[in-house]
Write a protein that holds these residues in place. Structure first.
Motif, short mmCIF file in Angstrom:
data_model
loop_
_atom_site.label_atom_id
_atom_site.label_comp_id
_atom_site.label_asym_id
_atom_site.label_seq_id
_atom_site.Cartn_x
_atom_site.Cartn_y
_atom_site.Cartn_z
N VAL A 213 0.84 -1.21 0.00
CA VAL A 213 0.00 0.00 0.00
C VAL A 213 0.87 1.25 0.00
O VAL A 213 0.61 2.20 -0.74
N ASN A 214 1.93 1.26 0.80
CA ASN A 214 2.83 2.40 0.87
C ASN A 214 3.46 2.68 -0.49
O ASN A 214 3.49 3.83 -0.94
N LEU B 8 2.43 1.74 -3.53
CA LEU B 8 1.43 2.15 -4.52
C LEU B 8 0.93 3.57 -4.27
O LEU B 8 0.76 4.35 -5.22
N VAL B 9 0.69 3.92 -3.01
CA VAL B 9 0.24 5.28 -2.70
C VAL B 9 1.32 6.29 -3.08
O VAL B 9 1.04 7.34 -3.66
N TYR B 10 2.58 5.97 -2.76
CA TYR B 10 3.68 6.87 -3.10
C TYR B 10 3.78 7.06 -4.62
O TYR B 10 3.94 8.18 -5.10
N ILE C 148 1.40 6.48 -6.98
CA ILE C 148 0.21 7.07 -7.60
C ILE C 148 -0.03 8.50 -7.10
O ILE C 148 -0.15 9.43 -7.90
N VAL C 149 -0.09 8.67 -5.77
CA VAL C 149 -0.43 9.98 -5.21
C VAL C 149 0.77 10.93 -5.24
O VAL C 149 0.60 12.13 -5.46
#
Length: 196
Positions: free
Chosen positions: A48-49, A51-53, A55-56
């Protein structure tokens, strides 16, 4: 950075003996614990970390910068065309404003392109690292220093672009940073008078 702190961990690699010209000493070497990206062993929080980094923090800002930058340039062009229709004869002052506008447009496009070139590839590489086994260790980590240098160059080049292409930025920069020493001198002068 909190998710990075939670998902990354230093672990001792082992001890070794280092010898210098003057002494010998033992040292413990630490390395980052493997994230096991692209495998079934990847922890959920790590995935999650990452992918969030990606994408976001990288991909969405690049897309938004491109979309909003394109819209802003389009609106600036429309504004100039309206002004040109209104002003049929160009005076020297309005000619300078149009040149300043074209420099601003070039500066804006340059900043957008530099940002996308610096950030988008890193976001794509992070996404691939999350999906493909050993990609993080074999491709992403060796390119890490190059990506950091590109990001630093992007920031330095942006500052030079602002200084060379925007008269308003130069005026504000000079006013702010060249007047600070005078303020300090004034404050120091008042302080020395108070203590006398």
């Amino acid at each position: 950075m909190v998710p990075n702190f939670l998902t990354n961990e230093l672990k001792p690699l082992g001890t070794g003996t280092n010898t210098t010209a003057t002494s010998t000493y033992n040292a413990t070497f630490y390395v980052l614990k493997s994230l096991n990206l692209g495998t079934q062993e990847t922890q959920f929080l790590v995935l999650v970390n990452v992918l969030v980094y990606a994408i976001v923090g990288k991909l969405i800002p690049c897309c938004l910068m491109g979309i909003f930058g394109t819209m802003l340039v389009y609106q600036m062009q429309m504004h100039v065309q309206k002004r040109r229709r209104i002003i049929m004869t160009f005076s020297e002052a309005s000619g300078m404003k149009f040149r300043e506008h074209s420099r601003t447009t070039v500066m804006l496009i340059s900043v957008i392109i530099l940002f996308v070139v610096a950030e988008f590839p890193q976001g794509v590489l992070i996404m691939i690292s999350a999906c493909k086994r050993r990609f993080f260790d074999t491709v992403y980590l060796p390119l890490g220093d190059v990506m950091d240098i590109v990001a630093l160059l992007n920031n330095a080049i942006n500052f030079v672009l602002y200084c060379t292409m925007s008269a308003k930025f130069r005026e504000t920069f000079i006013m702010l940073f060249c007047s600070l020493p005078k303020c300090w001198q004034k404050c120091l002068g008042e302080r020395s008078i108070m203590y006398m």
